[in-house]
Design an enzyme around this catalytic site. Structure first.
Site, PDB file in Angstrom:
ATOM      1  N   ARG A 206       0.831  -1.213   0.000  1.00 18.94           N
ATOM      2  CA  ARG A 206       0.000   0.000   0.000  1.00 18.94           C
ATOM      3  C   ARG A 206       0.859   1.254   0.000  1.00 18.94           C
ATOM      4  NH1 ARG A 206      -4.494  -1.240   4.591  1.00 18.94           N
ATOM      5  NH2 ARG A 206      -2.679  -1.998   5.727  1.00 18.94           N
TER       6      ARG A 206
ATOM      7  N   ASP B 226      -3.150  -1.619  -3.213  1.00 22.99           N
ATOM      8  CA  ASP B 226      -4.065  -1.907  -2.114  1.00 22.99           C
ATOM      9  C   ASP B 226      -5.046  -2.940  -2.651  1.00 22.99           C
ATOM     10  OD1 ASP B 226      -6.108  -2.041  -0.282  1.00 22.99           O
ATOM     11  OD2 ASP B 226      -6.230   0.128   0.046  1.00 22.99           O
ATOM     12  N   VAL B 227      -4.979  -4.151  -2.123  1.00 21.70           N
ATOM     13  CA  VAL B 227      -5.790  -5.238  -2.698  1.00 21.70           C
ATOM     14  C   VAL B 227      -7.280  -5.059  -2.432  1.00 21.70           C
ATOM     15  CG1 VAL B 227      -3.877  -6.898  -2.624  1.00 21.70           C
ATOM     16  CG2 VAL B 227      -5.517  -6.813  -0.704  1.00 21.70           C
TER      17      VAL B 227
ATOM     18  N   ASN C 296      -0.310 -12.645  -0.692  1.00 22.20           N
ATOM     19  CA  ASN C 296       0.364 -12.713   0.609  1.00 22.20           C
ATOM     20  C   ASN C 296      -0.203 -11.714   1.622  1.00 22.20           C
ATOM     21  OD1 ASN C 296       2.908 -13.219   2.351  1.00 22.20           O
ATOM     22  ND2 ASN C 296       3.066 -11.017   1.927  1.00 22.20           N
TER      23      ASN C 296
ATOM     24  N   TYR D 277      -9.242 -13.689  11.801  1.00 22.24           N
ATOM     25  CA  TYR D 277      -8.113 -14.237  11.037  1.00 22.24           C
ATOM     26  C   TYR D 277      -8.422 -15.666  10.587  1.00 22.24           C
ATOM     27  CZ  TYR D 277      -3.321 -15.806  10.040  1.00 22.24           C
ATOM     28  OH  TYR D 277      -2.187 -16.311   9.435  1.00 22.24           O
TER      29      TYR D 277
ATOM     30  N   LYS E 154      -8.921 -16.893   6.807  1.00 20.08           N
ATOM     31  CA  LYS E 154      -7.996 -17.864   6.197  1.00 20.08           C
ATOM     32  C   LYS E 154      -8.770 -19.089   5.699  1.00 20.08           C
ATOM     33  CE  LYS E 154      -3.981 -15.826   6.373  1.00 20.08           C
ATOM     34  NZ  LYS E 154      -3.422 -15.301   5.115  1.00 20.08           N
TER      35      LYS E 154
ATOM     36  N   VAL F 115       5.986 -18.600  11.705  1.00 20.08           N
ATOM     37  CA  VAL F 115       7.229 -17.994  11.224  1.00 20.08           C
ATOM     38  C   VAL F 115       7.517 -16.697  11.998  1.00 20.08           C
ATOM     39  CG1 VAL F 115       8.438 -17.164   9.164  1.00 20.08           C
ATOM     40  CG2 VAL F 115       6.668 -18.913   8.934  1.00 20.08           C
TER      41      VAL F 115
ATOM     42  N   THR G   2       8.042 -13.607  11.838  1.00 20.95           N
ATOM     43  CA  THR G   2       7.951 -12.355  11.079  1.00 20.95           C
ATOM     44  C   THR G   2       7.670 -11.156  11.988  1.00 20.95           C
ATOM     45  OG1 THR G   2       5.604 -12.694  10.610  1.00 20.95           O
ATOM     46  CG2 THR G   2       7.151 -13.532   8.975  1.00 20.95           C
TER      47      THR G   2
HETATM   48  N1  LIG Z   1       3.937 -15.294  10.086  1.00 24.60           N
HETATM   49  C1  LIG Z   1       3.313 -16.423  10.354  1.00 24.60           C
HETATM   50  O1  LIG Z   1       3.588 -17.141  11.338  1.00 24.60           O
HETATM   51  C2  LIG Z   1       2.213 -16.894   9.439  1.00 24.60           C
HETATM   52  C3  LIG Z   1       1.565 -18.112   9.693  1.00 24.60           C
HETATM   53  C4  LIG Z   1       0.562 -18.532   8.840  1.00 24.60           C
HETATM   54  C5  LIG Z   1       0.210 -17.744   7.749  1.00 24.60           C
HETATM   55  N2  LIG Z   1       0.841 -16.564   7.533  1.00 24.60           N
HETATM   56  C6  LIG Z   1       0.432 -15.743   6.400  1.00 24.60           C
HETATM   57  O2  LIG Z   1       1.543 -15.487   5.582  1.00 24.60           O
HETATM   58  C7  LIG Z   1       1.422 -14.187   4.993  1.00 24.60           C
HETATM   59  C8  LIG Z   1       2.661 -13.375   5.283  1.00 24.60           C
HETATM   60  O3  LIG Z   1       2.860 -13.315   6.676  1.00 24.60           O
HETATM   61  P1  LIG Z   1       3.624 -12.115   7.369  1.00 24.60           P
HETATM   62  O4  LIG Z   1       3.659 -12.415   8.818  1.00 24.60           O
HETATM   63  O5  LIG Z   1       4.865 -11.839   6.639  1.00 24.60           O
HETATM   64  O6  LIG Z   1       2.546 -11.018   6.967  1.00 24.60           O
HETATM   65  P2  LIG Z   1       1.833  -9.769   7.585  1.00 24.60           P
HETATM   66  O7  LIG Z   1       2.824  -8.796   7.995  1.00 24.60           O
HETATM   67  O8  LIG Z   1       0.794 -10.219   8.531  1.00 24.60           O
HETATM   68  O9  LIG Z   1       1.034  -9.269   6.283  1.00 24.60           O
HETATM   69  C9  LIG Z   1       1.664  -9.010   5.066  1.00 24.60           C
HETATM   70  C10 LIG Z   1       1.462  -7.592   4.618  1.00 24.60           C
HETATM   71  O10 LIG Z   1       0.130  -7.370   4.104  1.00 24.60           O
HETATM   72  C11 LIG Z   1       0.023  -5.958   3.968  1.00 24.60           C
HETATM   73  N3  LIG Z   1      -1.358  -5.505   3.764  1.00 24.60           N
HETATM   74  C12 LIG Z   1      -2.334  -5.309   4.679  1.00 24.60           C
HETATM   75  N4  LIG Z   1      -3.450  -4.846   4.084  1.00 24.60           N
HETATM   76  C13 LIG Z   1      -3.172  -4.729   2.764  1.00 24.60           C
HETATM   77  C14 LIG Z   1      -3.897  -4.288   1.633  1.00 24.60           C
HETATM   78  N5  LIG Z   1      -5.160  -3.856   1.746  1.00 24.60           N
HETATM   79  N6  LIG Z   1      -3.303  -4.298   0.417  1.00 24.60           N
HETATM   80  C15 LIG Z   1      -2.014  -4.714   0.285  1.00 24.60           C
HETATM   81  N7  LIG Z   1      -1.258  -5.141   1.320  1.00 24.60           N
HETATM   82  C16 LIG Z   1      -1.836  -5.140   2.540  1.00 24.60           C
HETATM   83  C17 LIG Z   1       0.655  -5.397   5.239  1.00 24.60           C
HETATM   84  O11 LIG Z   1       1.315  -4.210   4.901  1.00 24.60           O
HETATM   85  P3  LIG Z   1       0.819  -2.722   5.312  1.00 24.60           P
HETATM   86  O12 LIG Z   1      -0.158  -2.840   6.438  1.00 24.60           O
HETATM   87  O13 LIG Z   1       2.094  -2.040   5.682  1.00 24.60           O
HETATM   88  O14 LIG Z   1       0.194  -2.182   4.046  1.00 24.60           O
HETATM   89  C18 LIG Z   1       1.682  -6.492   5.634  1.00 24.60           C
HETATM   90  O15 LIG Z   1       3.015  -6.092   5.507  1.00 24.60           O
HETATM   91  C19 LIG Z   1       0.137 -13.574   5.557  1.00 24.60           C
HETATM   92  O16 LIG Z   1      -0.930 -13.790   4.677  1.00 24.60           O
HETATM   93  C20 LIG Z   1      -0.055 -14.360   6.837  1.00 24.60           C
HETATM   94  O17 LIG Z   1      -1.390 -14.400   7.282  1.00 24.60           O
HETATM   95  C21 LIG Z   1       1.822 -16.109   8.351  1.00 24.60           C
END
Ligand SMILES: NC(=O)c1ccc[n+]([C@@H]2O[C@H](COP(=O)([O-])OP(=O)(O)OC[C@H]3O[C@@H](n4cnc5c(N)ncnc54)[C@H](OP(=O)(O)O)[C@@H]3O)[C@@H](O)[C@H]2O)c1
Length: 248
Positions: free
Chosen positions: A42, A67-68, A94, A170, A174, A203, A205
């Site tokens: 975004r 922005d999705v 993602n 969440y 999902k 993970v 993150t």
């Molecule tokens: N980390 C884990 O343990 C884990 C486990 C299972 C699944 N996942 C999934 O893996 C993916 C990546 O995980 P992560 O922890 O790296 O991610 P995250 O930080 O939760 O999300 C990824 C990014 O999505 C962006 N976002 C939010 N709203 C948006 C919109 N309207 N348009 C475009 N971008 C948008 C956010 O950026 P801004 O808000 O800065 O725009 C954020 O940096 C996610 O889908 C998460 O649910 C993660």
């Protein structure tokens, strides 16, 4: 063998705004495999800064704002990809906006639920609607939807019937992207586009999660890259972690 610019497959990744996000590491791993990566977020300044760091590693990267949840934003990016590249090879949905830990299903705020669904379900759905015509122009198109064990019935710890952290918005969002994955995979089965969902596992993150047992970011991204680079006879319409099927 290095690929010429024209031959390079193009991977588009949503939600790449954080240095410790899975989106950036996925872009890095795909970039090192010879992909041209189109990273989006975004906030253009955030994704441009991340693109700079990938470029310094020799990766062919383009940054764009996206922005999705916005038709206008998705359509503008789609036009840019069409005009610039004429096709897309990999779409990785993602982006995620809500992790409502500590919240109960009956006390949740619907604003939060809407936000989760707008990003995770409608956002990914909107991206697929917009980009499938460009993916059809690729001989190796793949869609990877970021799912989660938290959105499954099967996971006995994180799953919908077990998760002690709550996360109703969440988890349900999902679950819905898993459903979207199955529907699309079925409908696109004759197109050569393979559509799969990936749970990266727990993970690290976010700060502090490593101490809670979260795995390193590169390990989590590997399974995403696996789904993005499946061979033509690879699976379609499944949910995977580390390249292995897991229960919905
Ligand atoms: N980390 C884990 O343990 C884990 C486990 C299972 C699944 N996942 C999934 O893996 C993916 C990546 O995980 P992560 O922890 O790296 O991610 P995250 O930080 O939760 O999300 C990824 C990014 O999505 C962006 N976002 C939010 N709203 C948006 C919109 N309207 N348009 C475009 N971008 C948008 C956010 O950026 P801004 O808000 O800065 O725009 C954020 O940096 C996610 O889908 C998460 O649910 C993660």
């Amino acid at each position: 063998m290095s690929l010429s610019t024209q031959d390079k497959p193009i991977a588009l990744i949503t939600g790449v705004s954080r240095p410790t996000g899975l989106g950036l590491e996925t872009a890095r791993q795909l970039g090192h495999k010879g992909f041209r990566v189109l990273i989006t977020a975004r906030d253009l300044s955030k994704v441009e800064a991340l693109a700079k760091s990938l470029k310094s590693e020799g990766i062919d990267v383009t940054a764009a704002s996206l922005d999705v949840t916005s038709d206008t934003s998705v359509d503008a990016l789609c036009k840019m990809v069409s005009d610039t590249f004429g096709k897309l090879d990999v779409l990785i949905n993602n982006a995620n906006s809500v992790y409502d830990a500590g919240v109960k299903t009956l006390s949740t705020d619907f604003e939060v639920v809407h936000q989760a669904l707008e990003t995770t379900l409608f956002g990914a759905w909107r991206m697929c609607k917009a980009f499938v015509p460009l993916l059809r122009k690729s001989s190796q198109a793949r869609i990877v939807n970021l799912g989660s064990g938290a959105g499954t019935f099967a996971d006995g710890f994180w799953g919908l019937g077990h998760n002690t952290q709550g996360v109703p918005a969440y988890g349900i969002a999902k679950n819905s992207i898993h459903a979207l994955t199955a529907k699309l995979a079925f409908e696109l089965a004759d197109s050569g586009i393979l559509v799969n969902a990936v749970c990266p596992g727990f993970v690290a993150t976010y700060e502090g999660t490593e101490a809670m047992g979260a795995r390193p970011i590169p390990d989590g991204a590997k399974g995403i890259v696996w789904a993005a680079t499946l061979p033509p006879d690879g699976p379609n319409g499944g949910l995977f972690r580390d390249g292995e099927p897991i229960g919905w």
